[in-house]
Design a protein around this motif. Sequence first.
Motif, PDB file in Angstrom:
ATOM      1  N   ARG A  42       0.836  -1.210   0.000  1.00 20.91           N
ATOM      2  CA  ARG A  42       0.000   0.000   0.000  1.00 20.91           C
ATOM      3  C   ARG A  42       0.870   1.258   0.000  1.00 20.91           C
ATOM      4  NH1 ARG A  42      -3.466  -3.225   2.994  1.00 20.91           N
ATOM      5  NH2 ARG A  42      -2.447  -2.744   4.972  1.00 20.91           N
ATOM      6  N   SER A  43       1.908   1.244   0.823  1.00 17.33           N
ATOM      7  CA  SER A  43       2.821   2.384   0.893  1.00 17.33           C
ATOM      8  C   SER A  43       3.533   2.612  -0.441  1.00 17.33           C
ATOM      9  CB  SER A  43       3.839   2.131   2.011  1.00 17.33           C
ATOM     10  OG  SER A  43       4.797   3.127   2.046  1.00 17.33           O
ATOM     11  N   LEU A  44       3.990   1.518  -1.055  1.00 19.07           N
ATOM     12  CA  LEU A  44       4.633   1.619  -2.368  1.00 19.07           C
ATOM     13  C   LEU A  44       3.663   2.186  -3.401  1.00 19.07           C
ATOM     14  CD1 LEU A  44       6.513  -1.806  -2.556  1.00 19.07           C
ATOM     15  CD2 LEU A  44       7.547   0.460  -2.243  1.00 19.07           C
ATOM     16  N   GLY A  45       2.432   1.695  -3.388  1.00 19.66           N
ATOM     17  CA  GLY A  45       1.427   2.171  -4.340  1.00 19.66           C
ATOM     18  C   GLY A  45       1.203   3.666  -4.224  1.00 19.66           C
ATOM     19  N   SER A  46       1.127   4.162  -2.987  1.00 19.31           N
ATOM     20  CA  SER A  46       0.940   5.602  -2.769  1.00 19.31           C
ATOM     21  C   SER A  46       2.143   6.402  -3.250  1.00 19.31           C
ATOM     22  CB  SER A  46       0.704   5.877  -1.280  1.00 19.31           C
ATOM     23  OG  SER A  46      -0.490   5.284  -0.852  1.00 19.31           O
ATOM     24  N   ALA A  47       3.348   5.913  -2.932  1.00 12.88           N
ATOM     25  CA  ALA A  47       4.564   6.632  -3.333  1.00 12.88           C
ATOM     26  C   ALA A  47       4.721   6.661  -4.853  1.00 12.88           C
ATOM     27  CB  ALA A  47       5.788   5.984  -2.685  1.00 12.88           C
ATOM     28  N   VAL A  48       4.455   5.538  -5.497  1.00 16.52           N
ATOM     29  CA  VAL A  48       4.577   5.445  -6.955  1.00 16.52           C
ATOM     30  C   VAL A  48       3.550   6.354  -7.634  1.00 16.52           C
ATOM     31  CG1 VAL A  48       4.202   3.866  -8.903  1.00 16.52           C
ATOM     32  CG2 VAL A  48       5.681   3.177  -7.008  1.00 16.52           C
ATOM     33  N   ASP A  74       9.322   3.799 -17.134  1.00 18.23           N
ATOM     34  CA  ASP A  74      10.764   3.872 -16.868  1.00 18.23           C
ATOM     35  C   ASP A  74      11.080   3.029 -15.632  1.00 18.23           C
ATOM     36  OD1 ASP A  74      13.346   4.578 -15.998  1.00 18.23           O
ATOM     37  OD2 ASP A  74      13.115   6.671 -16.594  1.00 18.23           O
ATOM     38  N   ALA A  75      11.663   1.861 -15.837  1.00 15.79           N
ATOM     39  CA  ALA A  75      11.952   0.936 -14.729  1.00 15.79           C
ATOM     40  C   ALA A  75      12.879   1.560 -13.694  1.00 15.79           C
ATOM     41  CB  ALA A  75      12.550  -0.365 -15.269  1.00 15.79           C
ATOM     42  N   ASP A  76      13.850   2.342 -14.134  1.00 15.30           N
ATOM     43  CA  ASP A  76      14.783   2.956 -13.188  1.00 15.30           C
ATOM     44  C   ASP A  76      14.078   3.956 -12.276  1.00 15.30           C
ATOM     45  OD1 ASP A  76      17.111   1.552 -14.043  1.00 15.30           O
ATOM     46  OD2 ASP A  76      17.303   2.937 -15.738  1.00 15.30           O
ATOM     47  N   ALA A  77      13.231   4.809 -12.848  1.00 14.41           N
ATOM     48  CA  ALA A  77      12.487   5.786 -12.047  1.00 14.41           C
ATOM     49  C   ALA A  77      11.547   5.078 -11.082  1.00 14.41           C
ATOM     50  CB  ALA A  77      11.710   6.738 -12.957  1.00 14.41           C
ATOM     51  N   LEU A  78      10.901   4.039 -11.556  1.00 19.98           N
ATOM     52  CA  LEU A  78       9.983   3.263 -10.727  1.00 19.98           C
ATOM     53  C   LEU A  78      10.738   2.632  -9.552  1.00 19.98           C
ATOM     54  CD1 LEU A  78       7.051   2.243 -10.526  1.00 19.98           C
ATOM     55  CD2 LEU A  78       7.658   0.440 -12.131  1.00 19.98           C
TER      56      LEU A  78
END
Length: 114
Positions: A42-48, A74-78
């Motif tokens: 959930r935290s990752l989803g919000s940050a992304v 962009d895999a690097d940015a992600l």
Amino acid sequence: MDDTLFDLPEAPSEHAVIARFRLGGDDFGESDQWSRVFDVERSLGSAVAAAGVGEVDGNEFGGGEVVIFAYGPDADALYRVMEPGLRALPFRPAHVVLRYGEPAEGVWRERVDL
């Protein structure tokens, strides 16, 4: 004369960040591991989403591991946005695969051990 109605830009290719973590317990891990994974996801989803670099698309439990999937242009940015949260999960061994393009033979991939 050109019959094209619109000169549409080519759609960006879909890169991926695929994170794999070894779990304890049975094939699907233990319930406390699930809740930690769900919280981090959930935290990752919000940050992304806030960074506008793609989306976290879910997880898959089984075979003694959990895999978290994220996609964007962009895999690097992600990965830069996701890295702190992924490293916060304590389950090891763990690694991330950065895929630079659609899922196909010959698409460049990079593995990062966590």
